[in-house]
Motif scaffolding. Structure first.
Motif, PDB file in Angstrom:
ATOM      1  N   ASN A 205       0.852  -1.180   0.000  1.00 19.48           N
ATOM      2  CA  ASN A 205       0.000   0.000   0.000  1.00 19.48           C
ATOM      3  C   ASN A 205       0.888   1.231   0.000  1.00 19.48           C
ATOM      4  O   ASN A 205       1.464   1.596   1.026  1.00 19.48           O
ATOM      5  CB  ASN A 205      -0.911   0.009   1.234  1.00 19.48           C
ATOM      6  N   PHE A 206       1.016   1.843  -1.151  1.00 20.59           N
ATOM      7  CA  PHE A 206       1.831   3.048  -1.305  1.00 20.59           C
ATOM      8  C   PHE A 206       0.882   4.234  -1.120  1.00 20.59           C
ATOM      9  O   PHE A 206       0.188   4.651  -2.034  1.00 20.59           O
ATOM     10  CB  PHE A 206       2.452   3.040  -2.699  1.00 20.59           C
ATOM     11  N   GLY A 207       0.832   4.795   0.060  1.00 19.54           N
ATOM     12  CA  GLY A 207      -0.149   5.805   0.401  1.00 19.54           C
ATOM     13  C   GLY A 207      -1.313   5.157   1.112  1.00 19.54           C
ATOM     14  O   GLY A 207      -1.265   3.979   1.444  1.00 19.54           O
ATOM     15  N   HIS A 209      -1.274   7.945   2.862  1.00 19.69           N
ATOM     16  CA  HIS A 209      -0.516   8.964   3.600  1.00 19.69           C
ATOM     17  C   HIS A 209       0.973   8.706   3.394  1.00 19.69           C
ATOM     18  O   HIS A 209       1.621   8.028   4.197  1.00 19.69           O
ATOM     19  CB  HIS A 209      -0.893   8.931   5.088  1.00 19.69           C
ATOM     20  N   HIS A 210       1.486   9.230   2.295  1.00 20.72           N
ATOM     21  CA  HIS A 210       2.900   9.057   1.979  1.00 20.72           C
ATOM     22  C   HIS A 210       3.374  10.362   1.351  1.00 20.72           C
ATOM     23  O   HIS A 210       2.698  10.914   0.483  1.00 20.72           O
ATOM     24  CB  HIS A 210       3.102   7.889   1.010  1.00 20.72           C
ATOM     25  N   PRO A 211       4.520  10.879   1.782  1.00 16.69           N
ATOM     26  CA  PRO A 211       4.959  12.203   1.278  1.00 16.69           C
ATOM     27  C   PRO A 211       5.032  12.289  -0.238  1.00 16.69           C
ATOM     28  O   PRO A 211       4.711  13.321  -0.826  1.00 16.69           O
ATOM     29  CB  PRO A 211       6.347  12.374   1.914  1.00 16.69           C
ATOM     30  N   SER A 212       5.425  11.214  -0.908  1.00 14.53           N
ATOM     31  CA  SER A 212       5.653  11.302  -2.349  1.00 14.53           C
ATOM     32  C   SER A 212       4.370  11.161  -3.160  1.00 14.53           C
ATOM     33  O   SER A 212       4.396  11.308  -4.378  1.00 14.53           O
ATOM     34  CB  SER A 212       6.655  10.242  -2.805  1.00 14.53           C
ATOM     35  N   THR A 213       3.229  10.875  -2.501  1.00 12.89           N
ATOM     36  CA  THR A 213       1.979  10.815  -3.260  1.00 12.89           C
ATOM     37  C   THR A 213       1.322  12.188  -3.392  1.00 12.89           C
ATOM     38  O   THR A 213       0.253  12.299  -3.985  1.00 12.89           O
ATOM     39  CB  THR A 213       0.983   9.822  -2.628  1.00 12.89           C
ATOM     40  N   ARG A 218      -3.607   6.847  -2.873  1.00 10.68           N
ATOM     41  CA  ARG A 218      -3.120   5.493  -2.600  1.00 10.68           C
ATOM     42  C   ARG A 218      -2.909   4.738  -3.905  1.00 10.68           C
ATOM     43  O   ARG A 218      -3.748   4.793  -4.796  1.00 10.68           O
ATOM     44  CB  ARG A 218      -4.155   4.757  -1.736  1.00 10.68           C
ATOM     45  N   ASP A 315      12.319  14.782  -4.578  1.00  9.66           N
ATOM     46  CA  ASP A 315      11.907  13.389  -4.687  1.00  9.66           C
ATOM     47  C   ASP A 315      12.959  12.500  -5.334  1.00  9.66           C
ATOM     48  O   ASP A 315      12.850  11.265  -5.259  1.00  9.66           O
ATOM     49  CB  ASP A 315      10.591  13.280  -5.468  1.00  9.66           C
ATOM     50  N   VAL A 570       8.326   6.851  -7.410  1.00 12.36           N
ATOM     51  CA  VAL A 570       8.314   8.131  -6.702  1.00 12.36           C
ATOM     52  C   VAL A 570       8.629   9.272  -7.664  1.00 12.36           C
ATOM     53  O   VAL A 570       7.948  10.301  -7.683  1.00 12.36           O
ATOM     54  CB  VAL A 570       9.332   8.112  -5.535  1.00 12.36           C
TER      55      VAL A 570
END
Length: 585
Positions: A205-207, A209-213, A218, A315, A570
């Motif tokens: 699960n990438f996101g 809540h991830h800075p690079s998204t 998600r 990034d 990213v």
């Protein structure tokens, strides 16, 4: 701005010759391009014909959306409960055409055109989610903006608009567990592999809540080591129902909401909305107001691109540039504060012009910024674009060609990076852009590096445009003298009942926009933004359709990310320069 495109009578006649009675009628509108009613069964064939079989084909599906017609008083065309509309553009012709399909109110059905235009996939999912339209030929009708457990279709007229119209919400453990379970992605159900070379794929699960998204976004990744095998974007976490809000706001009252569609675009999102309203009202914006609009739009283009530039470098591992660029943005925002009174959400444009004239000393502030920025951009080019680290991480990564870009609805810098010089400011000059000298930067590889380079060069062109605004700012009024934009003179109102009553009605009810349909298109910092409005002759919009570039751009991710590493994901996401408010609306 004008959407009056070259005559398309030969295309319409070719459609009639090919499909006969399936072309039901041509709707008379003030749009300046053909609007055709077609039968649901003919829809895939008509779309294929326009994309593949006419000279200078319509290769860009700009938008596809639905309209609940059940409460509309003035309905041209066939009897229907829901209308599904698609807007096609031929960039070679510089021409548009709109197709409409009439559907039943209770169980609306249409034919999918996603096999013809892949970009239609998410738009059809949205039409199902918001209106309940079933598209024959689709394998799946998963919701896209609302949770999977949502009841009803929010943009139908019988769906509630405010939380106060429902019982108080209660969060229980059972409800939370059900929502968590419904949010799980099952790759098998989506036809995705779970093994590679006999090894089980890791599901990441990438996101959201991830800075690079870059927002609440998600992506579920299927990974074989560091290699991406498949990707499933999951949007809607930022959905606020802006199109629903437009139905209960006055035409003027919706202007502040447009700022929030792309919260980094400032006045930019106000412009296509207002141009559509002005078209329906027959309002001509004064020259001074037009130039002020252009100048402020270009300021916000620079503000956005500086943020993109700094975070793009960050990034891929460069920490310093973003701090320098935020210093520049602060200087720019001082100018915008002085002119509009706000930074991110100015709500400065008005129907027929702008809110107020430029303040004393505006020219000095603008001149200082124009003198400040070019040397800074030169420094950043040496720091970022000429950096070996940046080149290694971006050249040849995330590349796609022009055909792929158009297939997925990509516009703006992402399209120009492939070598196609498509910019609505040049293609269809609006707000007097044809009076300005500027170039359209393009790339050649369509990779991350080119997308960054195009935006870097666009900032320099924006500075050119702003300087021309500074040197050639016309005099005159900043708002059209029109009864639908400007209430009667206040002094006369105090002595004359014939002006008192219109003044009272305008202030109390809002502007009554003549019934009809109109479209506004502009080149934002991200690409094509389009507002398609319907007025039923009232003080608010019957239907406001907002086409944003970010929504279309994310749709390509499952087709670009496989084969990349997580680190490349990213960088690629950063290079798309989306914001989730622009995606989810």
């Amino acid at each position: 701005m004008s959407l009056d495109t070259p005559p398309l009578a030969p295309v319409v006649e070719a459609l009639r010759a090919q499909f006969g009675p399936a072309i039901l009628s041509q709707q008379e509108t003030g749009e300046g391009f053909p609007v055709l009613w077609i039968t649901p069964e003919a829809s895939p064939g008509v779309h294929h014909f326009l994309r593949e079989r006419v000279p200078q084909p319509f290769t860009l599906l700009a938008d596809l959306w639905a309209v609940d017609e059940t409460r509309r008083q003035h309905r041209p065309g066939p009897a229907r409960g829901v209308t599904v509309q698609s807007h096609l553009i031929s960039l070679e012709r510089n021409a548009d055409i709109r197709l409409k399909v009439a559907c039943d109110a209770d169980a609306p059905r249409a034919r999918s055109v996603a096999q013809v235009f892949p970009a239609a996939d998410w738009y059809e999912r949205e039409a199902f989610d918001m209106f309940g339209v079933t598209f024959d030929g689709r394998a799946s009708h998963r919701r896209i903006l609302m949770p999977a457990t949502w009841q009803g279709h929010p943009l139908r007229k019988d769906h509630y608009a405010r939380a106060t119209e429902q019982p108080p919400f209660r969060m229980t453990e059972e409800f939370f567990a059900a929502e968590e379970a419904a949010n799980t992605i099952d790759p098998v159900a989506l036809g995705l592999p779970v093994l590679k070379d006999g090894e089980e794929l890791m599901q990441l699960n990438f996101g959201p809540h991830h800075p690079s998204t870059h927002g609440v976004f998600r992506i579920v990744l299927g990974l074989h080591g560091e290699e991406v095998i498949w990707a499933v974007p999951d949007i809607g976490y930022h959905h606020r129902g802006a199109e629903k809000m437009a139905e209960r706001q006055t035409w003027h009252g919706f202007i502040p909401y447009t700022d929030r569609i792309d919260y980094l675009g400032g006045v930019m999102s106000e412009l296509p909305y207002l141009m559509a309203v002005e078209r329906m009202c027959g309002i001509t914006v004064p020259a001074r107001a037009q130039v002020i609009r252009v100048m402020l739009c270009e300021f916000y283009r620079i503000m956005n691109h500086l943020l993109f530039y700094g975070t793009m470098a960050q990034d891929v591992g460069q920490m310093s540039p973003v701090f320098y660029m935020f210093t520049d943005r602060e200087r720019g925002y001082r100018v915008l504060e002085a002119i509009t009174g706000a930074r991110m959400h100015p709500a400065f444009f008005r129907i027929g012009g702008v809110a107020m004239d430029l303040p004393n000393g505006w020219d000095g502030l603008v001149r200082d910024f124009l003198d400040w920025m070019p040397p800074r951009l030169d420094d950043y080019r040496r720091m970022v674009m000429n950096s070996d680290l940046f080149r290694i991480r971006t050249v040849g990564v995330g590349a796609y060609d022009t055909e792929t870009a158009l297939k997925w609805g990509t516009t703006g810098p992402g399209l120009r990076a492939t070598g196609m010089a498509c910019d609505w400011r040049k293609l269809r000059p609006y707000s007097g852009y044809d009076q300005f000298e500027f170039d359209i930067p393009t790339g050649s590889r369509g990779d991350i590096y080119d997308r960054t380079d195009v935006r870097e060069q666009e900032m320099r062109q924006s500075l050119r445009i702003i300087r021309q605004c500074l040197d050639n700012m016309p005099g005159g009024p900043v708002k059209a003298d029109h009864p639908l934009t400007t209430p009667p003179d206040r002094a006369a109102m105090q002595h004359d009942i014939d002006t008192l009553i219109p003044h009272f009605l305008t202030m109390a009810q809002g502007t009554v926009v003549p019934r009809g349909e109109a479209t506004g298109q502009i080149e934002t910092h991200r690409g094509l933004a389009q507002y398609a409005l319907i007025s039923d002759g009232g003080t608010s919009s019957y239907r406001t359709r907002i086409r944003t570039p970010s929504f279309a751009h994310l749709q390509m991710l499952p087709h670009i990310l496989p084969g990349m590493t997580v680190a490349d994901v990213v960088a690629h996401i950063a290079s798309l320069d989306f914001v989730m408010s622009d995606v989810d609306r």
